[in-house]
Design a protein around this motif. Structure first.
Motif, mmCIF file in Angstrom:
data_model
loop_
_atom_site.group_PDB
_atom_site.id
_atom_site.type_symbol
_atom_site.label_atom_id
_atom_site.label_comp_id
_atom_site.label_asym_id
_atom_site.label_seq_id
_atom_site.Cartn_x
_atom_site.Cartn_y
_atom_site.Cartn_z
ATOM 1 N N CYS A 103 4.838 7.110 -4.745
ATOM 2 C CA CYS A 103 3.666 6.623 -4.019
ATOM 3 C C CYS A 103 4.140 5.677 -2.927
ATOM 4 O O CYS A 103 5.037 4.868 -3.141
ATOM 5 C CB CYS A 103 2.733 5.894 -4.978
ATOM 6 N N CYS A 107 3.226 2.432 -6.586
ATOM 7 C CA CYS A 107 2.499 2.339 -7.856
ATOM 8 C C CYS A 107 3.122 3.239 -8.910
ATOM 9 O O CYS A 107 3.136 2.909 -10.088
ATOM 10 C CB CYS A 107 1.045 2.766 -7.723
ATOM 11 N N CYS A 123 -3.622 4.151 -6.527
ATOM 12 C CA CYS A 123 -4.203 3.680 -5.259
ATOM 13 C C CYS A 123 -4.773 4.815 -4.412
ATOM 14 O O CYS A 123 -5.282 4.586 -3.326
ATOM 15 C CB CYS A 123 -3.181 2.885 -4.467
HETATM 16 ZN ZN LIG Z 1 -0.228 4.149 -5.305
#
Ligand SMILES: [Zn+2]
Ligand SMILES: [Zn+2]
Length: 872
Positions: A103, A107, A123
């Motif tokens: 990511c 994340c 996210c």
């Molecule tokens: Zn993320």
């Protein structure tokens, strides 16, 4: 470019085998051309060694070398014509890497349950670039398993695991001598009942690194490096055996937002590897090997990110005890004023009610950190708190944040597995102290803070004392924040306008600060110093030009060589000088390479006392978290061994290597990993001797080939005729031999190595920079001191020679001896006049010394031997 490989360690039971069979492939072992003695494999290795040992050499440069060489070799020949061709040829011999998509906000990594996601489940950011199959961010991981299999599966390398020498009892020389290491092999320990050589105790290092040379941009990438703790120090500190597993990428110029998803890759592999069967060539059979990550070696900011503890600015900034700092509004920072709580309960400094900020007797003692179980509970509680505010409050109270990846390791125990990093801590303390005494860090704020705590009344800034004509004239007063200008009416006008500016005020003299004359004298002494080889910096005005001691190693050497103490003696207030010398002395002892266990308790007490005195005699602005952390450094010695084996310096060298590999801005991290895979292979090839590497030019890889054998002596020696007088002197040392029977020939050398306490230095007779050494007569073993000046002999190396006596070779050093030996203010000094010339055995003289010049005398500033005739 980089292959996404489906590596075996992920899914299967890890029974990893390494075999040298691929190296026997005929394709690789063909001669380069008809009649050549070099094989294709050897010549590819040669080019890759050149590539790796020249930092920043590009792949296109390698291609150019290859294609040029191909043209001049006899035709036809089989040399690959480009980097790519050469790389393809040996790719299957390198440790495979895996490239993961991640990511953009760090994340998660798209693996396991998330492997097929096209958006981050945390996210919601896209995995791929718009209208493309290309991921927005990747991470390249080089697994540990295949490297361990290769290590155990190769004769020459495997035997290094069995070469460890037993250390004499009662001495601490390395991490493996400490009680923490021992405890792993005891009952209930992670390696209980295991043979040491079949265990792989690892330490993890990581630190933010700025890949761009310009300092303006943020640090952005985080290399992850594992070291194998019980390899001999000289082996484990070489990149190669020191294993780079991956480089966490930043985003453009920003640091990664989270490290945990990346660290989980290591955790997961460690869990699968925790017990694995590897073929052991030393034993000739597969053996069960146990792998565990048991130490974290980082600086404070990295510890914060890795192990979720508070940063250094926090009130609860110490991860080793429950000390709480105090926010000082004048300094706008937290100060730690609990140095006295480390002292023995009956220590006289505890009852001082006037000179310390608290104006109270100190009765508290240090509070130990939470137990492992308590800490686990607190971190779980933190995770469960409903909002950020409550989390922040809890962190302020405990110094701990939530759970983190390494807690999945069943043997994880944070407080036992991290120690303060001696390199940054000590260098930071030295830097802060020097900046305070030279006035660089002195300011109105510093003085206001003293006023706030009612200390050093004479140093307070008087109300409404702006810069005026009279006060700028005072020679001992200093104008801060602006260079002195001649005071013209215009200037005064100008200054009056700015009179509200905090920076513009007159600071009264202070006992902890050098005045103008003292600063000049300290500078003059520093400039006069003469260092033996091995020092990181040159003599300069280190006090008015602090940047001349820029490196951490430089700062450390300046203090541990005693140079700082000599430059400053007689220039500060008497208490300040005594205290500062005590601190310097402690720092010197904290950086020793070896300790007697019996001496450690005293060293701990000396450290606590020196720090309590610094709090008393120097401004409170010095009481930062690093000053506090110094208490914990000697506390750790019985358990973790000396700092020497745990310095971060070798990692810094690796970081430097990584930075220099960064040639383009695109996918920096995976490009460096590709080069590292080649580097790792080259080091392995040189250590393993799978192919003959005798004719290779190795550059900086030279040392790797000598790991198994001691270095060959290559010094040039020339015959020399010894003078009768010299022979006479030698005959006395040879137990009164008859001069007439002695060989009148000697073999002269330019320089020679001398080992003292495991540290090697070079003694040289070079005419431009000859070594300065000393010799002690009648040395008392316990407390190094002599009864009279005549017991000390100081000299300059004139020549070095070997001499044969009764079939044994002795190394002699002929010294020009200085006259008029004196001991003043704790420093040995001599007149530069040479009184005579005498031979001494190399074994009897000191290592080369740092020399300073003051008042036409030569000071041997680093001599530990004291004159104690006065006391007796
Ligand atoms: Zn993320
Ligand atoms: Zn502490």
């Amino acid at each position: 470019m980089i292959n996404v490989m489906n590596t075996s360690w992920k899914n299967e039971e890890p029974t990893i085998n390494f075999t040298t069979r691929p190296y026997e492939e005929p394709r690789l072992n063909e001669p380069l051309y008809d009649g050549s003695k070099t094989t294709i494999l050897q010549s590819v290795l040669r080019h890759f060694v050149t590539f790796c040992s020249n930092n920043g050499m590009s792949k296109s440069a390698v291609s150019m070398c290859l294609s040029n060489e191909k043209k001049v070799l006899p035709q036809p020949n089989k040399l690959p014509k480009s980097y790519k061709e050469a790389h393809d040829m040996v790719k299957h011999l390198l440790i495979p890497t895996t490239t993961y998509h991640c990511c953009v906000n760090d994340c998660q990594i798209f693996r396991l349950d998330h492997s097929d996601n096209i958006k981050c489940s945390v996210c919601d950011e896209d995995r791929y670039l718009t209208n493309s199959q290309n991921p927005r961010k990747t991470f390249t991981y080089m697994p540990l398993g295949p490297r361990l299999a290769r290590w155990y599966g190769t004769d020459n390398v495997c035997k290094l695991l069995y070469s460890k020498q037993e250390v004499a009892n009662g001495k601490l020389g390395d991490f493996t001598d400490g009680s923490i290491y021992e405890s792993w092999y005891e009952e209930g320990g992670v390696f209980e009942n295991m043979e040491e050589s079949l265990t792989v105790p690892l330490a993890l290092f990581t630190d933010g690194l700025n890949p761009n040379k310009s300092m303006a941009t943020q640090k952005s990438m985080w290399p992850l490096i594992l070291t194998w703790l019980h390899l001999p120090v000289n082996v484990r500190q070489i990149l190669g055996p020191m294993m780079l597993v991956g480089i966490i990428p930043g985003t453009k110029t920003e640091e990664p937002k989270h490290l945990d998803p990346y660290l989980e890759l290591i955790v997961d592999e460690l869990l699968t590897l925790s017990e694995c069967k590897l073929f052991n060539t030393y034993k000739g059979a597969p053996c069960k090997v146990k792998v565990a990550l048991l130490q974290y070696q980082c600086d404070i900011p990295a510890f914060g990110k890795l192990l979720h503890v508070s940063s250094q600015a926090a009130l609860r900034g110490c991860p080793y005890c429950r000390e709480t700092g105090e926010y000082c509004k004048n300094l706008h920072k937290v100060v730690h004023l609990s140095n006295r709580s480390f002292l023995p309960t009956n220590h006289h400094l505890r009852s001082d009610t006037t000179n310390y900020a608290s104006k109270r007797e100190e009765s508290s003692t240090t509070q130990h950190m939470y137990t492992n179980e308590e800490e686990y509970d607190l971190r779980k509680q933190y995770d469960d708190l409903p909002n950020k505010n409550q989390k922040n409050n809890m962190q302020k109270r405990t110094g701990l944040k939530g759970t983190y990846s390494f807690m999945k390791l069943p043997y994880h125990n944070r407080s036992e597995q991290m120690q303060p990093d001696g390199m940054h801590t000590i260098a930071d303390v030295i830097g802060n102290v020097l900046d305070t005494i030279t006035g660089k860090d002195d300011s109105k704020k510093v003085r206001l803070c003293e006023q706030e705590f009612d200390r050093f009344k004479d140093t307070w800034v008087k109300e409404n004392t702006d810069v005026t004509e009279e006060s700028t004239d005072g020679s001992s007063n200093e104008v801060v924040g602006q260079k002195r200008k001649s005071v013209t009416p215009n200037n005064v006008q100008h200054k009056k306008k700015k009179s509200n500016n905090v920076e513009q005020c007159v600071l009264p003299p202070a006992p902890w600060r050098l005045d103008r004359t003292a600063l000049a004298l300290a500078d003059k002494r520093a400039k006069s110093l003469q260092y033996p080889p091995g020092f990181d910096y040159h003599p300069d005005k280190h006090f008015s030009k602090p940047w001349t001691l820029r490196t951490m190693h430089g700062k450390l050497q300046f203090v541990t060589s005693n140079a700082a103490a000599w430059c400053l003696h007689g220039l500060l207030g008497p208490e300040q000088e005594r205290t500062l010398l005590k601190l310097f002395d402690v720092l010197k002892k904290l950086t020793k390479e070896e300790y007697k266990v019996a001496d450690l308790e005293q060293l701990q007490e000396e450290t606590h006392e020196a720090l309590a005195l610094i709090e008393r005699d120097f401004p409170l602005s010095l009481q930062t978290i690093t000053m506090h952390l110094l208490h914990h450094i000697p506390e750790g010695f019985p358990r973790y061994g000396p700092l020497y084996g745990r310095w971060l310096f070798p990692y810094e060298r690796v970081n430097c290597w990584i930075t220099r590999q960064v040639l383009n801005k695109h996918r920096i991290e995976s490009t460096v990993m590709e080069t590292y895979a080649i580097y790792d292979w080259c080091v392995f090839m040189l250590m393993s001797d799978i192919v003959d590497t005798d004719d290779l030019t190795l550059g900086k890889f030279e040392d790797i080939c000598n790991l198994n054998e001691p270095k060959k002596e290559t010094m040039k020696k020339t015959q020399t005729l010894l003078e009768e007088k010299v022979l006479d002197d030698m005959s006395e040392v040879y137990d009164f031999a008859l001069t007439s029977r002695m060989n009148k020939q000697g073999l002269a050398l330019k320089s020679v190595e001398k080992k003292v306490n495991g540290k090697t230095s070079r003694v040289s007779s070079n005419k431009q920079s000859p070594s300065h050494v000393y010799f002690v007569r009648n040395l008392k073993d316990q407390h190094p001191c002599v009864r009279e000046e005549d017991d000390m002999v100081f000299g300059r190396v004139k020549s070095i020679f070997e001499h044969d006596w009764r079939g044994k070779m002795y190394t002699w050093v002929l010294l020009d001896l200085f006259s008029d030996v004196a001991y003043t203010d704790g420093f040995w000094n001599v007149s530069e006049r040479v009184s005579c010339c005498k031979p001494f055995l190399l074994d009897d003289i000191s290592e080369p010394q740092v020399i300073g010049r003051d008042n036409d005398r030569l000071f041997f500033i680093g001599v530990d031997v004291k004159l104690c005739s006065n006391e007796l």
